[in-house]
Motif scaffolding. Structure first.
Motif, PDB file in Angstrom:
ATOM      1  N   LEU A 255     -60.762  39.123   7.585  1.00 51.35           N
ATOM      2  CA  LEU A 255     -61.241  40.506   7.644  1.00 51.35           C
ATOM      3  C   LEU A 255     -62.268  40.709   8.744  1.00 51.35           C
ATOM      4  CD1 LEU A 255     -61.634  41.332   3.838  1.00 51.35           C
ATOM      5  CD2 LEU A 255     -59.653  41.692   5.330  1.00 51.35           C
ATOM      6  N   GLY A 256     -62.678  39.637   9.414  1.00 49.94           N
ATOM      7  CA  GLY A 256     -63.639  39.785  10.511  1.00 49.94           C
ATOM      8  C   GLY A 256     -65.069  39.877  10.022  1.00 49.94           C
ATOM      9  N   MET A 257     -65.882  40.536  10.854  1.00 48.50           N
ATOM     10  CA  MET A 257     -67.342  40.479  10.662  1.00 48.50           C
ATOM     11  C   MET A 257     -67.851  41.572   9.729  1.00 48.50           C
ATOM     12  SD  MET A 257     -70.340  40.481  13.573  1.00 48.50           S
ATOM     13  CE  MET A 257     -70.214  42.192  14.075  1.00 48.50           C
ATOM     14  N   PRO A 258     -68.711  41.189   8.754  1.00 46.03           N
ATOM     15  CA  PRO A 258     -69.409  42.189   7.936  1.00 46.03           C
ATOM     16  C   PRO A 258     -70.775  42.489   8.581  1.00 46.03           C
ATOM     17  CG  PRO A 258     -69.841  40.010   7.041  1.00 46.03           C
ATOM     18  CD  PRO A 258     -69.015  39.813   8.311  1.00 46.03           C
ATOM     19  N   GLY A 259     -71.567  43.293   7.923  1.00 44.33           N
ATOM     20  CA  GLY A 259     -72.946  43.467   8.377  1.00 44.33           C
ATOM     21  C   GLY A 259     -73.201  44.773   9.104  1.00 44.33           C
ATOM     22  N   MET A 260     -74.370  44.855   9.693  1.00 45.80           N
ATOM     23  CA  MET A 260     -74.868  46.082  10.306  1.00 45.80           C
ATOM     24  C   MET A 260     -73.852  46.721  11.252  1.00 45.80           C
ATOM     25  SD  MET A 260     -78.409  46.652  12.411  1.00 45.80           S
ATOM     26  CE  MET A 260     -79.517  47.021  11.073  1.00 45.80           C
ATOM     27  N   HIS A 261     -73.167  45.882  12.053  1.00 48.94           N
ATOM     28  CA  HIS A 261     -72.124  46.412  12.928  1.00 48.94           C
ATOM     29  C   HIS A 261     -70.774  45.777  12.634  1.00 48.94           C
ATOM     30  CE1 HIS A 261     -74.764  48.941  15.192  1.00 48.94           C
ATOM     31  NE2 HIS A 261     -75.595  47.937  15.415  1.00 48.94           N
ATOM     32  N   GLY A 262     -70.613  45.397  11.380  1.00 51.79           N
ATOM     33  CA  GLY A 262     -69.329  44.827  10.985  1.00 51.79           C
ATOM     34  C   GLY A 262     -68.288  45.914  10.849  1.00 51.79           C
ATOM     35  N   ASN A 263     -67.060  45.522  10.572  1.00 54.03           N
ATOM     36  CA  ASN A 263     -66.032  46.543  10.375  1.00 54.03           C
ATOM     37  C   ASN A 263     -66.056  47.014   8.923  1.00 54.03           C
ATOM     38  OD1 ASN A 263     -63.687  45.269   8.744  1.00 54.03           O
ATOM     39  ND2 ASN A 263     -64.199  43.701  10.276  1.00 54.03           N
ATOM     40  N   ALA A 264     -65.560  48.220   8.722  1.00 49.45           N
ATOM     41  CA  ALA A 264     -65.691  48.875   7.410  1.00 49.45           C
ATOM     42  C   ALA A 264     -65.049  48.046   6.299  1.00 49.45           C
ATOM     43  CB  ALA A 264     -65.071  50.271   7.467  1.00 49.45           C
ATOM     44  N   PHE A 556     -70.227  51.297  16.619  1.00 47.15           N
ATOM     45  CA  PHE A 556     -69.881  51.703  15.252  1.00 47.15           C
ATOM     46  C   PHE A 556     -68.849  50.750  14.691  1.00 47.15           C
ATOM     47  CE2 PHE A 556     -71.279  55.918  16.885  1.00 47.15           C
ATOM     48  CZ  PHE A 556     -72.315  56.092  15.992  1.00 47.15           C
ATOM     49  N   PRO A 557     -68.784  50.574  13.386  1.00 48.95           N
ATOM     50  CA  PRO A 557     -69.632  51.176  12.358  1.00 48.95           C
ATOM     51  C   PRO A 557     -71.072  50.702  12.463  1.00 48.95           C
ATOM     52  CG  PRO A 557     -67.638  50.216  11.399  1.00 48.95           C
ATOM     53  CD  PRO A 557     -67.715  49.756  12.807  1.00 48.95           C
ATOM     54  N   MET A 558     -71.943  51.393  11.742  1.00 53.11           N
ATOM     55  CA  MET A 558     -73.342  50.981  11.716  1.00 53.11           C
ATOM     56  C   MET A 558     -73.946  51.248  10.349  1.00 53.11           C
ATOM     57  SD  MET A 558     -76.570  52.158  14.036  1.00 53.11           S
ATOM     58  CE  MET A 558     -78.064  51.182  13.947  1.00 53.11           C
ATOM     59  N   VAL A 559     -74.609  50.224   9.820  1.00 58.03           N
ATOM     60  CA  VAL A 559     -75.411  50.406   8.615  1.00 58.03           C
ATOM     61  C   VAL A 559     -76.849  50.512   9.100  1.00 58.03           C
ATOM     62  CG1 VAL A 559     -76.148  49.418   6.419  1.00 58.03           C
ATOM     63  CG2 VAL A 559     -73.825  48.962   7.269  1.00 58.03           C
ATOM     64  N   PRO A 560     -77.446  51.710   9.004  1.00 58.75           N
ATOM     65  CA  PRO A 560     -78.809  51.864   9.524  1.00 58.75           C
ATOM     66  C   PRO A 560     -79.764  50.895   8.835  1.00 58.75           C
ATOM     67  CG  PRO A 560     -77.854  53.989   8.959  1.00 58.75           C
ATOM     68  CD  PRO A 560     -76.927  52.958   8.417  1.00 58.75           C
ATOM     69  N   ALA A 561     -80.742  50.413   9.583  1.00 49.30           N
ATOM     70  CA  ALA A 561     -81.701  49.440   9.059  1.00 49.30           C
ATOM     71  C   ALA A 561     -82.351  49.979   7.790  1.00 49.30           C
ATOM     72  CB  ALA A 561     -82.764  49.146  10.113  1.00 49.30           C
ATOM     73  N   GLY A 562     -82.440  49.130   6.780  1.00 47.55           N
ATOM     74  CA  GLY A 562     -83.113  49.517   5.544  1.00 47.55           C
ATOM     75  C   GLY A 562     -82.222  50.260   4.568  1.00 47.55           C
TER      76      GLY A 562
END
Lengths: 582, 174
Positions: A255-264, A556-562
């Motif tokens: 599924l590739g990379m998770p995280g702040m700029h991971g894929n959905a 993108f995607p992006m999970v904003p910090a915090g």
């Protein structure tokens, strides 16, 4: 046999199997550079000590062998702090040797004196000031043992000048002597059998399992074992930034990379899972987002060789301290045994179809540029990827280009991705790529860099030219500190503060040429392919390609910090269907 | 104070204390008291660290301590199941008229008079830290010129159920 401390030091490095080291001489380390002339060790003379450190890291990343750097005292040692910290954060085996003022001058604020062991104490796995020549072989052996076993990391040996000059009676400590000399160092590599059984039970009972794998898989040389486990259990794998390549991107279960700029899909698969099978990963804040909302329904199996990672961020249901490869092999056995004795496997069908649905609806995407519009950085990466020779090693700096590299490359082989994950060291890529190329001269090495990063360590391209280390550098040049610009656009009302570099300065082509490289500038999509072809065809010197890309492009995607992972921001085109990430 | 006592066996080498202290300082945890001295076997020292329970989540710090190459063993001592001792030295300002009162106090607490001056007296007292606290409070009424305590040292009580609760121990290799 009588040797000087300097001779004993170099001989000890040879005995440890060191083939290459990166460094720069100076006053206090001078004695060690003399026997180096007669040594089998290749020394690569850098232009700045930080470069030597990152080269050693790049070398270690791709070979699995410890990278070695040698520099002098004082400012050279302080210049080494960043690479040491970088290696510490990313668990890179590295041995650094620093010169120190003579034992009689220590503590007198002598010329080029600094408290090297004090300064580097918190950025090394271990460090030592060696006060007698007789102790040098043991200190070297201990340093290599500590750097390369357990959770790998950097070590440092600080050697006063007179210790290098004094004579000693040569001896080479046995393995047993080294182990005995470190009574407080006993890394636990074998997982607890009861815990492994417990883990197997959870895996078979889980309806929504995910393999969450981190850099520990690569350190443990466990990629094959991981693949066997994933295929046997038919469980999807997310690979963190440090684990890209640990599981092939072209594998249907990847599924590739998770995280702040991971894929959905990777992000959401962790969020909705009922069991995180965590292998050599450490619940970094860039993965979890807001910890209290991370994977709320998941039980956690946590395999890590470092006991301090257990429960540091997320309390595991089944903690297993051990080497990932050994534990995975035991886990495979335990699952087989349980299945053979009739333990049923939970139905994961519904979960798998949810994952497929997400993958279909939320692929990575960007808007291609219309004719006449600015070049898209993602397009450059796609072209680099599609034209890369088999087995190409990708090395990135830190920022937007790093995230796009991780997102858009296809890593199908371990040890083909080198980056600064934990510390996020801008300027990492050029020297690290040089180290990687030294370690794997048979491979094409592409450094993908930003224009901000490149300006921090570009001088090492002189090293590359002189030493005939033909790396290739792609600068995704948007004339901005791009990631900071992205945050200012999104979270600071487009108030851009100190992020604009300059589109005119420096002239990257001229700069590249001045450093003995081939320089190529690319402004439009049509020029991309020919430039990459040309770069790939040059193998007698480094190449720098200056891709002038769209500064407005965001990652993108992006999970904003915090924020929590459920608050991820998708590309505009996907936002309307975000509700489907359930 | 609700406290933890960590008894840490380390290799006796330069820099070990700095490594241990650094782990606390980096996390802004205050060490309440610290005592270091050579241990029973040659080449090793025992560090007794007392930390305030509320200020320091102990599990992570213990694990980080254990990662230090020179740390061999860590035990957490339950204050209820260990013997704790500390030494106090105090110089108290006393007029010749008050001297008798202070000497009497010292005698009650089983302290020793180390030196007597015209207007001051130096006393030593060892014992449980709580006892030292009480003594210190009483002395304060007379005016303490200087006071030094060693920080506590501790060993587990000898009865069966209160053996060392080993938090972490690096056994022999293999």
């Amino acid at each position: 046999m009588k040797l000087t401390g300097a001779q004993a030091l170099i001989k000890s490095l040879e005995m440890e199997g060191v083939e290459v080291m990166f460094g720069l001489p100076g006053g206090c380390i001078l004695p060690a550079y003399d026997p180096l002339l007669d040594s089998s060790i290749r020394h690569i003379l850098v232009r700045h000590e930080q470069g030597a450190g990152h080269m050693a890291e790049g070398y270690a990343h791709v070979t699995g062998r410890p990278g070695v750097a040698m520099v002098t005292s004082g400012p050279a040692a302080t210049n080494m702090v960043t690479p040491l910290c970088d290696a510490y954060m990313d668990s890179i085996p590295m041995v650094c040797i620093t010169g120190q003022v003579s034992t009689t001058a220590i503590g007198t604020d002598a010329f080029q004196e600094c408290d090297t062991v004090g300064i580097t104490r918190s950025v090394t796995k271990h460090n030592e000031l060696v006060m007698t020549a007789q102790n040098l072989p043991m200190a070297v052996r201990q340093s290599f043992r500590i750097a390369t076993t357990g959770r790998p990391g950097p070590t440092l040996i600080d050697v006063p000048k007179d210790v290098l000059q004094n004579s000693m009676e040569w001896y080479w400590p046995t393995d047993a002597e080294v182990v005995d000399s470190l009574p407080g160092y006993r890394p636990n590599v074998k997982g607890h059998p009861r815990m492994i059984k417990e883990a197997a039970k959870l895996i078979l009972a889980s309806e929504r399992p995910i393999l969450y794998v981190g850099g520990g898989i690569l350190k443990a040389r466990a990629a094959d074992a991981l693949r066997e486990l994933a295929e046997m259990t038919d469980i999807h794998v997310v690979t963190t930034l440090m684990a890209r390549g640990a599981f092939p991107d072209d594998h249907p279960l990847c599924l590739g990379m998770p995280g702040m700029h991971g894929n959905a899909t990777a992000i959401t698969a962790l969020q909705r899972s009922d069991l995180l099978i965590t292998l050599g990963a450490r619940f970094d804040d860039r993965i979890t987002g807001k910890v209290s909302t991370f994977a709320p329904d998941a039980k956690v199996i946590h395999v890590d060789i470092d006991p301090a990672e257990q429960g540091k961020v997320r309390r595991p249901d089944v903690p297993i301290v051990g080497d990932c490869r050994l534990v995975i092999e035991e886990l495979i056995r335990a699952i087989r045994d349980m299945e053979q004795s009739g333990t049923p496997r939970a139905d994961t069908g519904a979960w798998k179809s949810r994952i497929s649905g997400w993958r279909e609806q939320f692929p990575l995407s960007y808007e291609a540029s219309e004719p006449g519009e600015a070049l898209k950085p993602q397009y450059c990466l796609e072209q680099l990827r599609d034209n890369a020779p088999e087995g190409t090693i990708l090395v990135s700096g830190v920022g937007q280009h790093q995230m796009w590299s991780s997102q858009y490359w296809r890593f199908n082989e371990p040890y083909t991705w080198v980056n600064s994950g934990g510390l996020g060291t801008m300027g990492f890529s050029v020297p690290a790529a040089i180290g990687a190329k030294v370690g794997r001269p048979d491979r094409t090495v592409w450094a993908v860099d930003g224009d901000g990063c490149f300006q921090m360590t570009a001088q090492e391209l002189v090293t590359a030219s002189v030493e005939r280390i033909p790396i290739k550098v792609a600068i995704l040049n948007n004339s901005y500190l791009g990631m900071v610009r992205q945050w200012q656009e999104m979270f600071y009302d487009e108030r851009y503060s100190e992020v604009y570099l300059s589109p005119e300065l420096p002239d990257f082509v001229k700069w590249a040429e001045a450093m003995g490289c081939v320089g190529i500038r690319v402004d439009s999509p049509e020029e991309v392919q020919p430039a990459i072809d040309k770069a790939n065809s040059i193998d007698d010197r480094p190449v720098v390609v200056d891709f002038r890309v769209d500064a407005r492009e965001k990652v993108f995607p992006m999970v904003p910090a915090g924020m929590g992972n459920d608050d991820l921001i998708l590309p505009d085109s996907q936002m309307p269907r975000k509700g489907a990430l359930k | 104070m609700n406290h933890h006592i960590l008894s840490v066996l380390v290799q006796n080498r330069p820099g070990v204390l700095a490594r241990v202290a650094g782990l606390f300082a980096r996390r802004d945890y205050n060490i309440f008291s610290l005592a270091v001295a050579p241990a029973e076997n040659e080449g090793f020292s025992r560090i007794t660290i007392v930390v305030d329970v509320d200020s320091a989540p102990l599990e992570q710090i213990t694990k980080q301590l254990f990662k230090l190459i020179e740390v061999v063993k860590i035990s957490e001592l339950d204050p209820l199941r260990s013997v704790e001792r500390e030494l106090l030295l105090a110089t108290v300002r006393v007029s010749p008229e008050q001297r008798g009162q202070v000497v009497e106090l010292a005698t009650i607490f089983e302290g020793k008079i180390l030196a007597v001056g015209v207007e001051a007296i130096t006393i030593s007292l060892d014992g449980h830290p709580d006892k030292l606290d009480d003594f210190e409070e009483l002395l304060a009424g007379y005016g303490i010129v200087e006071l030094q305590r060693t920080g506590r040292v501790a060993l587990p009580k000898l009865d069966k159920e209160s053996r060392l609760r080993a938090v972490a121990h690096k056994g022999k290799a293999g």
